[in-house]
Design an enzyme around this catalytic site. Sequence first.
Site, mmCIF file in Angstrom:
data_model
loop_
_atom_site.group_PDB
_atom_site.id
_atom_site.type_symbol
_atom_site.label_atom_id
_atom_site.label_comp_id
_atom_site.label_asym_id
_atom_site.label_seq_id
_atom_site.Cartn_x
_atom_site.Cartn_y
_atom_site.Cartn_z
ATOM 1 N N GLU A 137 -17.601 12.934 -9.975
ATOM 2 C CA GLU A 137 -17.602 11.502 -9.687
ATOM 3 C C GLU A 137 -18.087 11.175 -8.278
ATOM 4 O O GLU A 137 -18.111 9.999 -7.899
ATOM 5 C CB GLU A 137 -16.196 10.927 -9.909
ATOM 6 N N TYR A 157 0.793 -1.220 0.000
ATOM 7 C CA TYR A 157 0.000 0.000 0.000
ATOM 8 C C TYR A 157 0.831 1.279 0.000
ATOM 9 O O TYR A 157 0.280 2.374 0.054
ATOM 10 C CB TYR A 157 -0.935 0.018 1.225
ATOM 11 N N GLY A 158 2.165 1.144 -0.059
ATOM 12 C CA GLY A 158 3.030 2.325 0.017
ATOM 13 C C GLY A 158 4.105 2.316 -1.045
ATOM 14 O O GLY A 158 3.814 2.269 -2.237
ATOM 15 N N THR A 159 5.356 2.306 -0.629
ATOM 16 C CA THR A 159 6.469 2.433 -1.583
ATOM 17 C C THR A 159 6.705 1.172 -2.408
ATOM 18 O O THR A 159 7.514 1.195 -3.340
ATOM 19 C CB THR A 159 7.769 2.798 -0.843
ATOM 20 N N LEU A 160 6.008 0.074 -2.089
ATOM 21 C CA LEU A 160 6.120 -1.147 -2.890
ATOM 22 C C LEU A 160 5.098 -1.202 -4.021
ATOM 23 O O LEU A 160 5.136 -2.107 -4.861
ATOM 24 C CB LEU A 160 5.958 -2.384 -1.998
#
Length: 277
Positions: free
Chosen positions: A205, A8-11
């Site tokens: 939206e 959910y982050g830098t990966l």
Amino acid sequence: MMKTLFVYGTLLKHEKDHETFMKESSLFATSAWIKGRLYDTGAGYPVCVVSEHYAVYGELYEVSDETLNKIGELEEGYDKQEIDVMTDQGQIQAIAYTVGEQKASGLKEIESGYWKEYKLWQRKPSSFYYFAYGSCMDDARFKLAKVDHYFKQIIGGGALDRFTTRFTLVRPDGSRADMVEDGGETEGVLYEVPFDAIRYLYKREGVYEGTYRPAFVDVTIGDQVYQDCLTFLVLKKNEEIAPPAHYRSEIEKGADLYLSEAFRKKIRSHMDSLIKP
């Protein structure tokens, strides 16, 4: 032996640690989420706290034990746990690295639960790519809202892997378009828009009302791949019904201008097959 990992982050794809740690892993779901709250550490990466009534958005991968061991070193100090991950194809158990509430105390909460979206708002680039697959392929309502000047830079008709256009947002007069990650392929119109256009898109939206949510996808036009293009996905998906005539007309007008003949036939045939409200 392969394991399933929620990131959910830098990966995440195209984020700073993805290539180093994830290049040999297999993407299972581009659109995935867990029950949790997301926080900015201020050090260039987020942390997630498991929380029942909120959502954190990310991606799901199949990873080897070797890859997981390397990621474990990167995520030292986090809690490694098995957690329920939701996808368009159902719920799956996966490993996630989270922290306890105490470690997140004092950190800035990322209210959207989505690291990439948060970073876009932090950067405020002069422009970004926006992928439209429903009524925004046509400019009729842009003109009515007097925002058509934001949408003049049309890159062209583009293709998106893994997703299919469906009509899961049900309204009394008929449904509205969505993209469902089911391994298919869809097409839409790619715009380059100034950052000022983002507030109009969020309003249109229904992002703050929980109608659609922002997502980032890779769009292919010819030999070029446009990375991390902003699009919007329906949050609460229902069984499809046919869209109303005026909405269908907007889709067909945009499709006729920019999309392939094969896709135009496919989307018309699909809309014809849906039950009318």
